[in-house]
Design an enzyme around this catalytic site. Structure first.
Site, PDB file in Angstrom:
ATOM      1  N   SER A 135       0.813  -1.221   0.000  1.00  0.00           N
ATOM      2  CA  SER A 135       0.000   0.000   0.000  1.00  0.00           C
ATOM      3  C   SER A 135       0.842   1.265   0.000  1.00  0.00           C
ATOM      4  CB  SER A 135      -0.927   0.007   1.217  1.00  0.00           C
ATOM      5  OG  SER A 135      -0.185  -0.132   2.430  1.00  0.00           O
ATOM      6  N   ASP A 144      -4.572   6.982  10.009  1.00  0.00           N
ATOM      7  CA  ASP A 144      -4.184   5.686  10.570  1.00  0.00           C
ATOM      8  C   ASP A 144      -2.777   5.705  11.157  1.00  0.00           C
ATOM      9  OD1 ASP A 144      -2.467   5.586   8.364  1.00  0.00           O
ATOM     10  OD2 ASP A 144      -3.609   4.043   7.315  1.00  0.00           O
ATOM     11  N   HIS A 195       0.248   5.315   6.919  1.00  0.00           N
ATOM     12  CA  HIS A 195       0.421   5.591   5.499  1.00  0.00           C
ATOM     13  C   HIS A 195       0.660   7.079   5.258  1.00  0.00           C
ATOM     14  CE1 HIS A 195      -1.850   1.768   5.489  1.00  0.00           C
ATOM     15  NE2 HIS A 195      -1.121   1.510   4.423  1.00  0.00           N
TER      16      HIS A 195
END
Length: 214
Positions: free
Chosen positions: A37, A183, A186
């Protein structure tokens, strides 16, 4: 066939060959950003993903390069190994290999991560594809023993396979909340900008090594 006609055909063939050669020389250097990701651009517009912004930065520096985004959110090193062959098309000159973060988050034994990266680097070497290995660090909550076993993987793999190493993919972002999504793991768009600026010199050197070897 007259000499004049034959000469005309030869000249046409020569021009076609020269144009084809010129077209081949004009083709951009094709790279693939292969990872999870962090490479894919989790929760970001496609235009803000790391490979897209890195390509733009390199083009501003004068490099004729295309970087395909082969990042898959949630991917582990095992998942990357399973899809490596079909995710890296023929004609690829170099790969930015970024995997391992999800292995550490899931507590996968570092020995398995190292084995998978070893296999991927071996396959890419067999295909004659250069690699810039992007390192990762284990999160502190995994404990010092796990961290020591995991964090040394990337230098060992770079040394074993003779590939370029960028020690930490999230350098400049990991400790800055304003550069991360909510979060806390990221990068946001600004965080990707920082990653690109920080990694740009290493990527320039990587590209120069590819062109020097052609």
């Amino acid at each position: 066939m007259s000499f004049k006609a034959a000469l005309s055909i030869f000249a046409s063939l020569a021009i076609t060959a020269l144009l084809s050669a010129g077209s081949a020389l004009a083709e951009p250097i094709k790279l693939v950003g292969f990872g999870d990701s962090l490479m894919a651009g989790y929760q970001l517009p496609a235009s803000d993903a790391f490979p897209v912004k890195l390509e733009a930065a390199l083009r501003e520096k004068g490099f004729d390069v295309e970087i395909a985004n082969a990042g898959v959110s949630g991917d582990t090193s095992s998942g990357g190994l399973a899809r490596l062959d079909w995710s890296i098309p023929d004609g690829t000159k170099g790969v930015i290999l970024e995997l391992g973060a999800n292995d550490a988050l899931r507590g996968i034994p570092p020995e398995q991560t190292e084995k998978n990266l070893d296999a991927m680097l071996t396959r890419l070497k067999e295909r004659g594809i250069a690699v810039l290995l992007a390192g990762m660090m284990a999160p502190p909550n995994m404990g010092p023993d796990y961290g020591e076993r995991f964090n040394g993987i990337y230098q060992r793999m770079a040394d074993k396979h003779g590939v370029a190493l960028y020690p930490f993919f999230l350098d400049g972002v990991v400790t800055h909340a304003n550069l991360q999504l909510e979060d806390g793991m990221h990068p946001n768009s600004e965080g990707v900008d920082v990653m690109v600026r920080t990694m740009l010199p290493a990527t320039e050197t990587f590209l120069k090594s590819i062109t020097a070897g052609e």
